[in-house]
Write a protein that holds these residues in place. Structure first.
Motif, PDB file in Angstrom:
ATOM      1  N   TRP A   1       0.833  -1.206   0.000  1.00  0.00           N
ATOM      2  CA  TRP A   1       0.000   0.000   0.000  1.00  0.00           C
ATOM      3  C   TRP A   1       0.866   1.254   0.000  1.00  0.00           C
ATOM      4  O   TRP A   1       0.600   2.191  -0.766  1.00  0.00           O
TER       5      TRP A   1
ATOM      6  N   ARG B   1       2.603   1.446  -3.306  1.00  0.00           N
ATOM      7  CA  ARG B   1       1.650   1.358  -4.416  1.00  0.00           C
ATOM      8  C   ARG B   1       2.053   0.267  -5.408  1.00  0.00           C
ATOM      9  O   ARG B   1       2.092   0.486  -6.627  1.00  0.00           O
TER      10      ARG B   1
ATOM     11  N   HIS C   1       0.622  -5.997  -2.499  1.00  0.00           N
ATOM     12  CA  HIS C   1      -0.562  -5.704  -1.689  1.00  0.00           C
ATOM     13  C   HIS C   1      -1.560  -6.861  -1.767  1.00  0.00           C
ATOM     14  O   HIS C   1      -2.074  -7.341  -0.740  1.00  0.00           O
TER      15      HIS C   1
ATOM     16  N   LEU D   1     -13.114   3.474  -2.847  1.00  0.00           N
ATOM     17  CA  LEU D   1     -11.732   3.948  -2.940  1.00  0.00           C
ATOM     18  C   LEU D   1     -11.211   4.081  -4.361  1.00  0.00           C
ATOM     19  O   LEU D   1     -10.083   4.561  -4.538  1.00  0.00           O
ATOM     20  N   HIS D   2     -11.985   3.679  -5.365  1.00  0.00           N
ATOM     21  CA  HIS D   2     -11.425   3.661  -6.714  1.00  0.00           C
ATOM     22  C   HIS D   2     -11.058   5.051  -7.219  1.00  0.00           C
ATOM     23  O   HIS D   2     -10.144   5.201  -8.031  1.00  0.00           O
ATOM     24  N   GLU D   3     -11.748   6.094  -6.759  1.00  0.00           N
ATOM     25  CA  GLU D   3     -11.420   7.446  -7.188  1.00  0.00           C
ATOM     26  C   GLU D   3     -10.225   8.011  -6.426  1.00  0.00           C
ATOM     27  O   GLU D   3      -9.432   8.769  -6.984  1.00  0.00           O
ATOM     28  N   ARG D   4     -10.067   7.659  -5.166  1.00  0.00           N
ATOM     29  CA  ARG D   4      -8.955   8.172  -4.366  1.00  0.00           C
ATOM     30  C   ARG D   4      -7.658   7.421  -4.635  1.00  0.00           C
ATOM     31  O   ARG D   4      -6.586   8.019  -4.661  1.00  0.00           O
ATOM     32  N   ASN D   5      -7.751   6.124  -4.813  1.00  0.00           N
ATOM     33  CA  ASN D   5      -6.552   5.303  -5.030  1.00  0.00           C
ATOM     34  C   ASN D   5      -6.936   4.101  -5.889  1.00  0.00           C
ATOM     35  O   ASN D   5      -7.447   3.106  -5.389  1.00  0.00           O
ATOM     36  N   LYS D   6      -6.701   4.225  -7.195  1.00  0.00           N
ATOM     37  CA  LYS D   6      -7.115   3.165  -8.115  1.00  0.00           C
ATOM     38  C   LYS D   6      -6.402   1.847  -7.829  1.00  0.00           C
ATOM     39  O   LYS D   6      -6.976   0.773  -7.987  1.00  0.00           O
ATOM     40  N   SER D   7      -5.126   1.926  -7.436  1.00  0.00           N
ATOM     41  CA  SER D   7      -4.379   0.703  -7.162  1.00  0.00           C
ATOM     42  C   SER D   7      -5.025  -0.094  -6.038  1.00  0.00           C
ATOM     43  O   SER D   7      -5.222  -1.312  -6.154  1.00  0.00           O
ATOM     44  N   VAL D   8      -5.382   0.575  -4.951  1.00  0.00           N
ATOM     45  CA  VAL D   8      -6.036  -0.094  -3.834  1.00  0.00           C
ATOM     46  C   VAL D   8      -7.417  -0.595  -4.248  1.00  0.00           C
ATOM     47  O   VAL D   8      -7.840  -1.685  -3.859  1.00  0.00           O
TER      48      VAL D   8
END
Length: 274
Positions: free
Chosen positions: A159, A162, A167, A211-218
């Motif tokens: 995380w 990234r 992760h 969370l897809h908008e804040r952190n696409k990887s997560v």
């Protein structure tokens, strides 16, 4: 190129440099291309010669770093068994600190080296710990628990750095521990086993959508974890028990339902993972 478009491109490259979206030397090279002969005041010009010098210098430093790391790992691997327990733990911690430090240090300038360092550190966390537990005669339950602890370390590092595969591997290790705990219980009813996995699956789908908008990887990782949890009861049955017609039917029904839902909501979930 028009001066206004050139200014926009230069501002964008400066943004890439400040946010470390691209290595600094590549940003310097791009700035050199767009700033040269543009007449823009206050912008330093970086020559292509300087770029190549830095690039060659980086290769030399990376070669030295690789040789030092390879030599250190080889030395500890050959003599690890002869060390005392305290020295084994200390040397393992120093190795992990060095690898994780190298991974974070090169995160913005050399992704290949950074990913390699994180990958080696993640494997070292698992295998060194399992080796020490097995050598000193700890109960298998301790080793299963250590797999979960290693998974937590992978989740945090993946995380922070990234790195999606690390992760995701951390969550897979945690799910492995959860499945092992279920196998230690007295759950024999298929519907109850399904119920033990469904809430977690729904939680991770919800987290992925949030969370897809804040952190696409997560968001991608959580979506994949939810898919793994969806099929975990069948995987659990195939590993713990013999494969029977009930498992095959359940797996087929879930596959059909999953494909149908993915097709119906394809516009929605593709926003989370693409």
């Amino acid at each position: 190129m028009e001066p206004e478009k050139r200014k926009i491109l230069v501002r964008e490259i400066e943004h890439w440099r400040s946010s470390r979206l691209l290595p600094e030397q590549y940003c310097d090279f791009l700035l050199n291309l767009y700033i040269e002969d543009s007449g823009m005041p206050g912008k330093p010009k970086r020559s292509a010669k300087l770029f190549h010098q830095r690039k060659n210098g980086n290769w030399l430093s990376l070669t030295i770093i690789f040789l030092v790391i390879f030599t250190s790992i080889s030395f500890f691997a050959l003599h690890f068994n002869s060390f005392s327990l305290s020295f084994q733990i200390i040397s393992a911690l120093l190795l992990l600190i060095a690898l994780y430090g190298l991974g974070f240090w090169k995160r913005s300038s050399n992704l290949a080296l950074s990913y390699s360092a994180f990958g080696l550190a993640s494997l070292a966390v698992l295998f060194i710990g399992e080796f020490l537990l097995k050598r000193y005669g700890y109960d298998p339950g301790w080793m299963i628990g250590y797999v979960g602890l290693s998974g937590l370390v992978w989740i945090v590092t993946g995380w922070l750095a990234r790195i999606g595969p690390i992760h995701l591997s951390g969550w897979v290790a945690v799910l492995y521990d959860y499945g092992w705990l279920l196998s230690r219980g007295d759950i024999t009813e298929a519907w109850l086993l399904q119920l033990m996995w469904v809430p977690g699956c729904l939680i991770f789908i919800w987290l992925s959508s949030v969370l897809h908008e804040r952190n696409k990887s997560v968001g991608r990782v959580f979506f994949m974890v939810s898919c793994i949890m969806w099929f975990s009861p069948e995987i659990y049955d195939m590993v713990i028990h013999e494969i029977n017609i009930g498992i095959q039917v359940s797996l087929a029904v879930k596959l059909i339902a999953s494909v149908t839902l993915l097709l119906i909501f394809r516009r929605k979930w593709m926003e989370w993972v693409v």
